[in-house]
Scaffold this motif. Structure first.
Motif, PDB file in Angstrom:
ATOM      1  N   ALA A  44       0.834  -1.207   0.000  1.00 57.19           N
ATOM      2  CA  ALA A  44       0.000   0.000   0.000  1.00 57.19           C
ATOM      3  C   ALA A  44       0.864   1.250   0.000  1.00 57.19           C
ATOM      4  CB  ALA A  44      -0.922  -0.004   1.218  1.00 57.19           C
ATOM      5  N   VAL A  45       0.524   2.189  -0.861  1.00 50.39           N
ATOM      6  CA  VAL A  45       1.292   3.426  -0.983  1.00 50.39           C
ATOM      7  C   VAL A  45       0.657   4.558  -0.189  1.00 50.39           C
ATOM      8  CG1 VAL A  45       2.094   5.195  -2.596  1.00 50.39           C
ATOM      9  CG2 VAL A  45       2.209   2.778  -3.229  1.00 50.39           C
ATOM     10  N   GLN A  46      -0.655   4.725  -0.326  1.00 49.58           N
ATOM     11  CA  GLN A  46      -1.310   5.846   0.355  1.00 49.58           C
ATOM     12  C   GLN A  46      -2.401   5.425   1.337  1.00 49.58           C
ATOM     13  OE1 GLN A  46      -4.743   6.961  -0.403  1.00 49.58           O
ATOM     14  NE2 GLN A  46      -4.978   5.025  -1.515  1.00 49.58           N
ATOM     15  N   ALA A  47      -2.918   4.224   1.213  1.00 52.17           N
ATOM     16  CA  ALA A  47      -4.008   3.776   2.093  1.00 52.17           C
ATOM     17  C   ALA A  47      -3.486   3.382   3.457  1.00 52.17           C
ATOM     18  CB  ALA A  47      -4.736   2.596   1.454  1.00 52.17           C
ATOM     19  N   ARG A  48      -4.312   3.562   4.472  1.00 49.00           N
ATOM     20  CA  ARG A  48      -4.027   3.066   5.810  1.00 49.00           C
ATOM     21  C   ARG A  48      -4.525   1.626   5.903  1.00 49.00           C
ATOM     22  NH1 ARG A  48      -0.714   6.140   8.885  1.00 49.00           N
ATOM     23  NH2 ARG A  48      -1.715   5.354  10.798  1.00 49.00           N
ATOM     24  N   ILE A  49      -3.692   0.739   6.434  1.00 53.47           N
ATOM     25  CA  ILE A  49      -4.073  -0.656   6.611  1.00 53.47           C
ATOM     26  C   ILE A  49      -4.626  -0.848   8.020  1.00 53.47           C
ATOM     27  CG2 ILE A  49      -3.312  -3.048   6.661  1.00 53.47           C
ATOM     28  CD1 ILE A  49      -3.303  -1.860   3.870  1.00 53.47           C
ATOM     29  N   PHE A  50      -5.915  -1.162   8.106  1.00 57.84           N
ATOM     30  CA  PHE A  50      -6.556  -1.524   9.366  1.00 57.84           C
ATOM     31  C   PHE A  50      -6.525  -3.051   9.461  1.00 57.84           C
ATOM     32  CE2 PHE A  50      -9.580   2.147  10.661  1.00 57.84           C
ATOM     33  CZ  PHE A  50      -8.662   3.111  10.250  1.00 57.84           C
ATOM     34  N   TYR A  51      -6.225  -3.564  10.654  1.00 60.60           N
ATOM     35  CA  TYR A  51      -6.279  -5.005  10.869  1.00 60.60           C
ATOM     36  C   TYR A  51      -7.248  -5.303  12.000  1.00 60.60           C
ATOM     37  CZ  TYR A  51      -5.541  -9.662  12.498  1.00 60.60           C
ATOM     38  OH  TYR A  51      -5.794 -10.951  12.869  1.00 60.60           O
ATOM     39  N   GLY A  52      -8.113  -6.308  11.803  1.00 58.69           N
ATOM     40  CA  GLY A  52      -9.009  -6.756  12.856  1.00 58.69           C
ATOM     41  C   GLY A  52      -9.181  -8.253  12.811  1.00 58.69           C
ATOM     42  N   GLY A  53      -9.201  -8.889  14.003  1.00 58.22           N
ATOM     43  CA  GLY A  53      -9.449 -10.321  14.060  1.00 58.22           C
ATOM     44  C   GLY A  53      -8.592 -11.053  15.063  1.00 58.22           C
ATOM     45  N   GLY A  54      -9.230 -11.644  16.071  1.00 59.37           N
ATOM     46  CA  GLY A  54      -8.546 -12.544  16.983  1.00 59.37           C
ATOM     47  C   GLY A  54      -7.577 -11.914  17.957  1.00 59.37           C
ATOM     48  N   ILE A  55      -7.615 -10.616  18.117  1.00 62.21           N
ATOM     49  CA  ILE A  55      -6.704  -9.968  19.065  1.00 62.21           C
ATOM     50  C   ILE A  55      -7.322 -10.049  20.450  1.00 62.21           C
ATOM     51  CG2 ILE A  55      -5.539  -7.823  19.717  1.00 62.21           C
ATOM     52  CD1 ILE A  55      -5.516  -7.060  16.782  1.00 62.21           C
ATOM     53  N   ASP A  56      -6.837 -11.008  21.242  1.00 63.31           N
ATOM     54  CA  ASP A  56      -7.416 -11.229  22.565  1.00 63.31           C
ATOM     55  C   ASP A  56      -6.385 -11.147  23.688  1.00 63.31           C
ATOM     56  OD1 ASP A  56      -6.018 -13.558  22.085  1.00 63.31           O
ATOM     57  OD2 ASP A  56      -7.801 -14.830  21.911  1.00 63.31           O
ATOM     58  N   ASN A  57      -5.177 -10.663  23.364  1.00 57.77           N
ATOM     59  CA  ASN A  57      -4.173 -10.457  24.409  1.00 57.77           C
ATOM     60  C   ASN A  57      -3.126  -9.443  23.937  1.00 57.77           C
ATOM     61  OD1 ASN A  57      -2.069 -11.868  22.902  1.00 57.77           O
ATOM     62  ND2 ASN A  57      -3.058 -13.787  23.526  1.00 57.77           N
ATOM     63  N   GLU A  58      -2.236  -9.080  24.856  1.00 57.74           N
ATOM     64  CA  GLU A  58      -1.233  -8.053  24.560  1.00 57.74           C
ATOM     65  C   GLU A  58      -0.275  -8.488  23.452  1.00 57.74           C
ATOM     66  OE1 GLU A  58       0.362  -6.111  28.360  1.00 57.74           O
ATOM     67  OE2 GLU A  58      -0.642  -7.924  29.090  1.00 57.74           O
ATOM     68  N   ASP A  59       0.141  -9.749  23.469  1.00 53.39           N
ATOM     69  CA  ASP A  59       1.116 -10.210  22.493  1.00 53.39           C
ATOM     70  C   ASP A  59       0.577 -10.107  21.068  1.00 53.39           C
ATOM     71  OD1 ASP A  59       3.643 -11.577  21.716  1.00 53.39           O
ATOM     72  OD2 ASP A  59       2.267 -13.184  21.118  1.00 53.39           O
ATOM     73  N   LYS A  60      -0.650 -10.538  20.868  1.00 49.94           N
ATOM     74  CA  LYS A  60      -1.243 -10.445  19.535  1.00 49.94           C
ATOM     75  C   LYS A  60      -1.439  -8.990  19.118  1.00 49.94           C
ATOM     76  CE  LYS A  60      -3.597 -14.922  19.732  1.00 49.94           C
ATOM     77  NZ  LYS A  60      -4.896 -15.613  19.870  1.00 49.94           N
ATOM     78  N   ALA A  61      -1.764  -8.143  20.086  1.00 51.57           N
ATOM     79  CA  ALA A  61      -1.914  -6.713  19.776  1.00 51.57           C
ATOM     80  C   ALA A  61      -0.585  -6.129  19.314  1.00 51.57           C
ATOM     81  CB  ALA A  61      -2.423  -5.973  21.006  1.00 51.57           C
ATOM     82  N   ARG A  62       0.509  -6.519  19.975  1.00 50.25           N
ATOM     83  CA  ARG A  62       1.834  -6.027  19.574  1.00 50.25           C
ATOM     84  C   ARG A  62       2.188  -6.514  18.174  1.00 50.25           C
ATOM     85  NH1 ARG A  62       3.123  -7.565  24.947  1.00 50.25           N
ATOM     86  NH2 ARG A  62       3.416  -5.740  26.304  1.00 50.25           N
ATOM     87  N   GLN A  63       1.934  -7.796  17.920  1.00 55.93           N
ATOM     88  CA  GLN A  63       2.249  -8.347  16.599  1.00 55.93           C
ATOM     89  C   GLN A  63       1.498  -7.586  15.499  1.00 55.93           C
ATOM     90  OE1 GLN A  63       2.267 -12.720  16.104  1.00 55.93           O
ATOM     91  NE2 GLN A  63       2.004 -12.842  18.317  1.00 55.93           N
TER      92      GLN A  63
END
Length: 239
Positions: free
Chosen positions: A181-200
């Motif tokens: 992606a050059v100009q778009a912001r990448i949003f990610y959602g799915g399965g984030i249920d702890n701090e480690d996954k949030a960091r990743q």
């Protein structure tokens, strides 16, 4: 907010208007330090339950945006609006069909400076949104990058949302998507249920969206805010 109202968001909580949330839990979410709260869902979304949830969130200073998924759910009073377009479906109504119908009815009332198209790429075949839109979720890396380039380079969509909804995704694939992606912001959602996954997720996406864990483990949900902020403060902004 202004035309780039979502550009600085790194962590976002997403609340489903169909699901119950106590005043205490909502207070914790809205005062957690998250950058924003998005209201939206794939089913059971009505004008009434959106208004109810919005009125409760508006007691706080946190940015609040609406993901407009149904014509009945177009509610005024939010800071910003996302108009989803499912990019990996063969059914045209989920790309431009419902959106065009909405503009016929509400086009003269749209706050364009606070409205952004959101290109969804749904990657979990078991997700409600995947079944509803008949999304083709078994994308190869080549397929995904082609979708990213279509959305980012040709369609010039400001947001591309990689949605795994209920399942933690392939972070290397998300990283490749963000790189493409050059100009778009990448949003990610799915399965984030702890701090480690949030960091990743924060290491590879511009914006991390946390949703389902709010309703199952509020403490874990709140911990994701600090985790994402730590990644953001220890690295240069991706764009």
């Amino acid at each position: 907010m202004n035309g780039s109202w979502f550009a600085s968001w790194r962590h976002v909580f997403k609340l489903d208007p169909e699901r119950e949330i106590s005043d205490e839990a909502l207070d914790a979410i809205c005062t957690s330090g998250t950058d924003a709260v998005i209201v939206g869902g794939s089913s059971g979304v009505t004008f009434e339950n959106i208004v109810d949830l919005m009125s409760r969130i508006r007691r706080y200073e946190v940015d609040c945006a609406l993901e407009v998924s149904t014509l009945d759910g177009a509610v005024p009073g939010f800071d910003g609006y996302f108009i989803p377009m499912v990019l990996n479906t063969g059914k045209a109504e989920w790309i431009t069909g419902w959106q065009t119908e909405g503009l016929k009815e509400y086009g003269t009332f749209v706050p364009w400076e606070e409205t952004a198209a959101q290109g969804y790429i749904i990657l979990n075949e078991d997700a409600t949104a995947a079944k509803l839109t008949e999304a083709k979720t078994d994308l190869s890396e080549t397929d995904l990058i082609a979708h990213i380039r279509m959305a980012d380079r040709l369609m010039r969509l400001p947001v591309i949302y990689l949605e795994y909804s209920g399942r933690f995704g392939d972070m290397q694939l998300v990283k490749r998507a963000r790189t493409a992606a050059v100009q778009a912001r990448i949003f990610y959602g799915g399965g984030i249920d702890n701090e480690d996954k949030a960091r990743q997720a924060a290491e590879v996406a511009h914006t991390v969206v946390v949703g389902n864990v709010i309703y199952s483990n509020l403490a874990s949900a709140l911990a994701t805010v600090t985790a994402v902020q730590e990644v953001a403060s220890s690295s240069l902004e991706m764009k």
